[in-house]
Design a protein around this motif. Structure first.
Motif, PDB file in Angstrom:
ATOM      1  N   GLU A 130      24.880   5.616 -11.914  1.00 35.16           N
ATOM      2  CA  GLU A 130      26.235   6.007 -11.539  1.00 35.16           C
ATOM      3  C   GLU A 130      27.213   4.859 -11.760  1.00 35.16           C
ATOM      4  OE1 GLU A 130      26.522   7.474  -7.561  1.00 35.16           O
ATOM      5  OE2 GLU A 130      28.703   7.685  -7.660  1.00 35.16           O
TER       6      GLU A 130
ATOM      7  N   LEU B 139      26.949   2.411 -13.825  1.00 34.03           N
ATOM      8  CA  LEU B 139      27.186   2.158 -15.244  1.00 34.03           C
ATOM      9  C   LEU B 139      28.121   3.215 -15.839  1.00 34.03           C
ATOM     10  CD1 LEU B 139      23.605   1.057 -16.329  1.00 34.03           C
ATOM     11  CD2 LEU B 139      25.615  -0.384 -15.955  1.00 34.03           C
ATOM     12  N   GLU B 140      27.959   4.461 -15.380  1.00 36.46           N
ATOM     13  CA  GLU B 140      28.847   5.523 -15.863  1.00 36.46           C
ATOM     14  C   GLU B 140      30.288   5.260 -15.439  1.00 36.46           C
ATOM     15  OE1 GLU B 140      27.139   9.132 -14.458  1.00 36.46           O
ATOM     16  OE2 GLU B 140      25.538   9.078 -15.972  1.00 36.46           O
ATOM     17  N   GLN B 141      30.421   4.832 -14.213  1.00 36.80           N
ATOM     18  CA  GLN B 141      31.742   4.505 -13.679  1.00 36.80           C
ATOM     19  C   GLN B 141      32.403   3.395 -14.496  1.00 36.80           C
ATOM     20  OE1 GLN B 141      33.918   5.440 -11.792  1.00 36.80           O
ATOM     21  NE2 GLN B 141      34.930   3.831 -10.628  1.00 36.80           N
TER      22      GLN B 141
END
Lengths: 110, 898
Positions: free
Chosen positions: B23, B25-27
């Motif tokens: 999460e 890293l996605e952010q």
């Protein structure tokens, strides 16, 4: 982009710690941005080294992670400095200054 | 420490952590405005790697994968694990012996501070006739004369000298073996080994009693109450436990002693090769022993020239060996000088040596260190062959897996990661071999203990030996796994990926590595086969040594009536009476006795000479009973043998050996001539017969000239124990019970000892040679079998690889015989390469075992030729199967074969 310098090995922890000290709790992206801005775009923090470094600092207990709302309304992990992290930062800065000073002396014109 | 718990928490909640990382890293990606990171998976892996549990996770993965691979190749796994188990097991077993003999410390307090006192001279020769050459006139035991003379026995006054000079040593304590003692408890008699110890012996060693108390200085003086300390094993065998033994009364050589204490279980005295059952105060010998040189037993405490007491001591804190020796050598030298009687004695005085004593006396180490090093080398070679073999097998498997590896590399796997995984596999295999090896070791230790016939060695699989086995497994795993792992992962990607079928690639270097491994196996096997040949030949040489008497159907045993209380007056009649009773046993053809058995005789030089010639110390003496020669079946060449009529009072007679006759009388008839004997039993004798040469004192020694004297005419003091010889019809061991019964009836206090057949006694004297011959033969066969498997595998692989080519050859008209020959040529090339390296190595190495050989030179042509022949024959057998398979190839199928 090409003229950006690699972060000298071993200093990334110090940069992250100092950033957290200066701006308080911050997520990974924010930390990277901050370092880039303050260094006038000279230092670029790659995600490939930032996140492993953050994980390592979590293990060492220098920072703690906390999930909060970020500016784009998504959840983000905010890192903040622990007392142990402050101590570590002081130690790293001292060490860094010692080394820089030494290097400066070596490369000074005679 | 906190680290650890954080890691642990992470480990248990790793799913959550991973989801969070994902999460995060996605952010990050969303904030930076980029759709995706370049390599999200790698980034995640790297971040996770920071928690280092990854290492263990990967290990787990690798182990699971390795187990699956091993399960899929059961035959391979079994073969590899078995050969490793044999190699590791043999090494572990030999190491456990080395550990128990050479490396272990005495089980006493602070063994490191113990020292052993010894001396050395340029040369000690004992001579009782004429003037002694050194101050050492007589000694118990023997000197070690490899470089000059070395011994650890001192005269008692020297012991007192060291006790007085206490600046560098504390607790100088002395001891001496008692020899075999007759122990009688409540009418039950048996023999036991014992030790005379000075009063400070137990205090000096610092061991606690298991029960009661141990000996103290006050016990060790003339006239003190007769007390004894016994071993725990002894107390259990005789009294059913240590507590019951304390206070018990025992008869030692018919002298009553009171048991005051019991030594702890692990204590075996100071000689790792012994385990005394009874410890007596040094001065108790005044009641038991006789002093051989006149003046009563007390004289040996005053005699400055009789060397008998052994000594150990404790270094004072902060004192080193060299310092102790430097401090004590001058006063010892001074004392020795004061005992010298002439310049010749003064010229070569014993010089003091202070040696480390933590391991106890070194007799056992001296006897076994070289054989053990040789065995260790041999089993090391076996392990090397096994490793080479497995490396070879893995190599061919690695070839089969090259495509797999190439694919994994091209997908981005790091080479180090693949090598690690392959090494995990080989180490797992080695560990399996190691575990099985422990089982093999357990059996080998039992087998070796029987072979070496050392009663007091207790090699065990303790943690030290186990850790050696574990280290060996790990080492072998890396050793045989590394080369194949590097090779299979170092392949160029493209050719490997293009390979359609496994094994179709022609790569010179790869084949030659496996060939090199086969050649090295052949080389090592040759070494082992040559060793086997040498030792087997040595054994057969020893077994064909001319004995001069008939060893079959002969029962031997010893009795010692003197120790049981028989005196000069009746001892001879007691022995004669028994001889008559044994003769009456149905099935016993004839009976005689002698003071020692021929083969077991150590023999000291006795100055016997023909009047008018100088005394000759090489002559040996044997006291024998009537009918000795007919019982032993030693032919009498001239005159008569010793008979019933040769009694005390009748004319003193002797029978001489052929060699003695030839040496002293040349071609004259010795019968009727006279001999004089000096020394302890002086007299004049008439020669009544000449006996054919018979082996005296073992198979390996040069046979000495022998004079046989009727035991009843000898000084009764000298004949204490005797050996009976029973010539039986049929199995000698069938008469054991009858013998015991008769002796028990005659006198229950006299135990029957050393009861065995003559053949067994002879085999005892060459037990080391028998052990070596058996071990080396099995080693050789094992090595050969492993090497043949390797050869077979390599040739089979080469045949498979050349299927296409062979098919074409046959399609073009090659005959089957020609194909077989073509493949066998390959076998010969490998074998001859192995021999070419192995032969010079074998020639050089066989010199190291020269001292183990008997009746042959190290480069025995027969042994070497035999080894080469066996090796070539085995190689042909191993190579023939694949060669034959090659000749059966159907050209049509083969040409289509890719």
């Amino acid at each position: 982009m090409g003229e950006r310098t690699e972060i000298p090995p071993g200093t990334l922890y110090m940069l992250i710690l100092k950033t957290l000290l200066r701006i308080g709790p911050m997520h990974g992206y924010g930390i990277a941005q901050h370092i880039q801005q303050i260094s006038k775009e000279v230092l670029q923090v790659e995600e490939g080294s930032l996140y492993p470094a953050l994980q390592r600092m979590l293990i060492k207990g220098w920072v703690i992670g906390e999930w909060r709302q970020s500016e784009n309304n998504r959840r983000a992990r905010f890192y903040s400095l622990t007392p142990k992290g402050r101590k570590q930062l002081a130690a790293e800065i001292a060490e860094f200054e010692k080394v820089t000073e030494a290097i400066t002396r070596v490369i000074q014109p005679a | 420490m906190d680290d650890f718990f954080r890691r642990l928490r992470f480990y248990f909640r790793r799913r959550q952590f991973e989801a969070e990382l994902q999460e995060e890293l996605e952010q990050h990606a969303a904030l930076s405005g980029r759709p995706k990171f370049g390599n999200l998976t790698l980034l995640k892996e790297d971040s996770r790697a920071m928690w280092t549990w990854t290492f263990w996770e990967q290990l787990g993965q690798d182990l699971r994968y390795a187990l699956r691979t091993m399960g899929n190749n059961k035959a391979f796994t079994a073969l590899a694990a078995m050969s490793l188990a044999l190699g590791i097991g043999a090494n572990t077993a030999i190491y456990s012996f080395m550990d128990s003999i050479m490396l272990r410390s005495l089980p006493v307090k602070d063994p490191q501070s113990l020292v052993l006192l010894k001396w050395h001279t340029r040369a000690v020769t004992f001579s009782r006739g004429g003037q002694p050459a050194t101050v050492v006139y007589a000694m118990i035991g023997s000197v070690d004369s490899k470089a000059g003379s070395e011994a650890g026995k001192f005269p008692f006054p020297a012991f007192e000298l060291f006790q007085k000079n206490d600046s560098v040593l504390s607790n100088v304590f002395g001891f001496r073996k008692t020899g075999q003692l007759n122990i009688s408890i409540k009418g039950q008699a048996d023999v036991a080994g014992g030790e005379y110890v000075s009063g400070n012996y137990f205090g000096g060693l610092g061991i606690p009693p298991a029960a009661g108390r141990l000996l103290i200085p006050d016990d060790d003086r003339a006239g003190a109450p007769a007390v004894a300390v016994v071993s725990l094993a002894f107390s259990q065998a005789w009294f059913g436990g240590d507590r019951n033994a304390v206070g018990a009364s025992i008869l030692v050589n018919n002298v009553p002693f009171t048991v005051v204490g019991v030594t702890p279980r692990e204590f075996f005295g100071v000689d790792p090769g012994e385990a005394p059952d009874v410890y007596l105060p040094m001065h108790a010998n005044l009641m038991i022993d006789d002093y051989p040189f006149g003046g009563g037993p007390a004289a040996m405490y005053l005699d400055e020239h009789f060397y008998w007491i052994e000594m150990m001591a404790r270094l004072r804190p902060g004192i080193g060996l060299a310092q102790a020796q430097a401090t004590l050598a001058p006063p010892f030298h001074q004392w020795e000088e004061s005992t010298a009687r002439d310049d010749q004695q003064r010229a070569d005085l014993p010089a003091l040596m202070v040696q480390p004593g933590g391991g106890g006396l070194d007799a056992l180490r001296r006897r076994y260190s070289k054989p053990l090093y040789v065995l260790m080398t041999l089993v090391g070679l076996i392990l090397a062959i096994a490793c080479a073999n497995i490396a070879n097998l893995l190599l061919s498997r690695a070839r089969a897996r090259r495509r797999e590896m190439a694919i994994r590399l091209s997908m981005g796997a790091a080479r180090s990661r693949l090598v690690r995984q392959l090494l995990t596999e080989s180490i797992l295999l080695a560990s399996l071999g190691g575990i099985l090896g422990l089982v093999v070791a357990k059996w080998s230790i039992r087998f070796l203990t029987v072979l070496l016939e050392e009663d007091y060695l207790h090699p065990s699989l303790d943690w030290r030996v186990m850790s050696v086995a574990a280290a060996l497994s790990l080492l072998t795993g890396v050793l045989f796994g590394l080369a194949p792992a590097l090779q299979s992962t170092g392949a160029e990607l493209m050719p490997a990926l293009k390979e359609v079928r496994t094994g179709a690639v022609r790569s010179r270097s790869r084949v030659s590595l496996s060939q090199a491994l086969v050649v090295s196996q052949i080389t090592l096997s040759l070494l082992l086969l040559v060793a086997a040949g040498l030792f087997v030949r040595t054994l057969s040489n020893l077994q064909s040594v001319e004995l001069g008497f008939n060893r079959n159907n002969l029962l031997l045993f010893r009795l010692n009536a003197r120790q049981a209380g028989h005196g000069d007056a009746d001892i001879a009649s007691f022995y004669t009476d028994l001889q008559n009773r044994f003769s009456a046993i149905p099935g016993v053809r004839s009976v005689s006795l002698s003071n020692v058995s021929l083969i077991g005789a150590a023999g000291t030089g006795t100055p016997i000479n023909v009047p008018g010639t100088p005394p000759d110390l090489s002559t040996r003496l044997l006291y024998v009973g009537p009918a000795y020669f007919s019982t032993m079946q030693i032919p009498i060449l001239l005159g008569r043998e010793i008979e019933e009529r040769d009694l005390p009072g009748s004319p003193a007679v002797a029978v001489v050996s052929e060699q003695f006759a030839r040496k002293n009388f040349a071609n004259e008839d010795p019968v009727g001539r006279h001999l004089t004997m000096a020394g302890r039993d002086p007299r004049d004798m008439e020669i009544v017969g000449v006996a054919r040469e018979a082996r005296y004192g073992g198979l390996k020694r040069e046979a000495p000239p022998v004079v046989y004297i009727p035991y009843r005419q000898g000084s009764q003091k000298l004949v204490a124990g005797v050996t009976y010889e029973l010539r039986t019809s049929g199995d000698p061991l069938a008469f054991v019970n009858a013998v015991r019964e008769i002796v028990h009836q005659a006198d229950a206090r006299v135990p029957v000892t050393s009861l065995k057949t003559q053949t067994a006694q002879i085999n005892d004297t060459i037990s080391q040679e028998i052990a070596f011959a058996k071990l080396c033969t099995s080693f050789g066969v094992l090595a050969l079998a492993i090497a043949c498997v390797g050869l077979y595998g390599t040739i089979s692989y080469s045949v498979a690889r050349r299927t296409n080519e062979i098919g074409i050859r046959m399609a073009l008209g090659a005959r089957r015989g020609g194909v077989i020959w073509m493949i066998l040529q390959q076998v010969f090339v490998l074998t001859i390469a192995g021999l070419a390296i192995g032969l010079p190595a074998a020639l050089a190495a066989s010199k190291f075992v020269e001292s183990f050989l008997f009746g042959m030179k190290p480069n025995d042509p027969l042994a070497i030729t035999a080894a080469v022949a066996v090796l070539i024959a085995a190689a042909v057998v191993a190579g023939y199967a694949p060669a034959r398979r090659a000749s059966k190839i159907d050209p049509m199928v083969a040409v289509r074969h890719e």
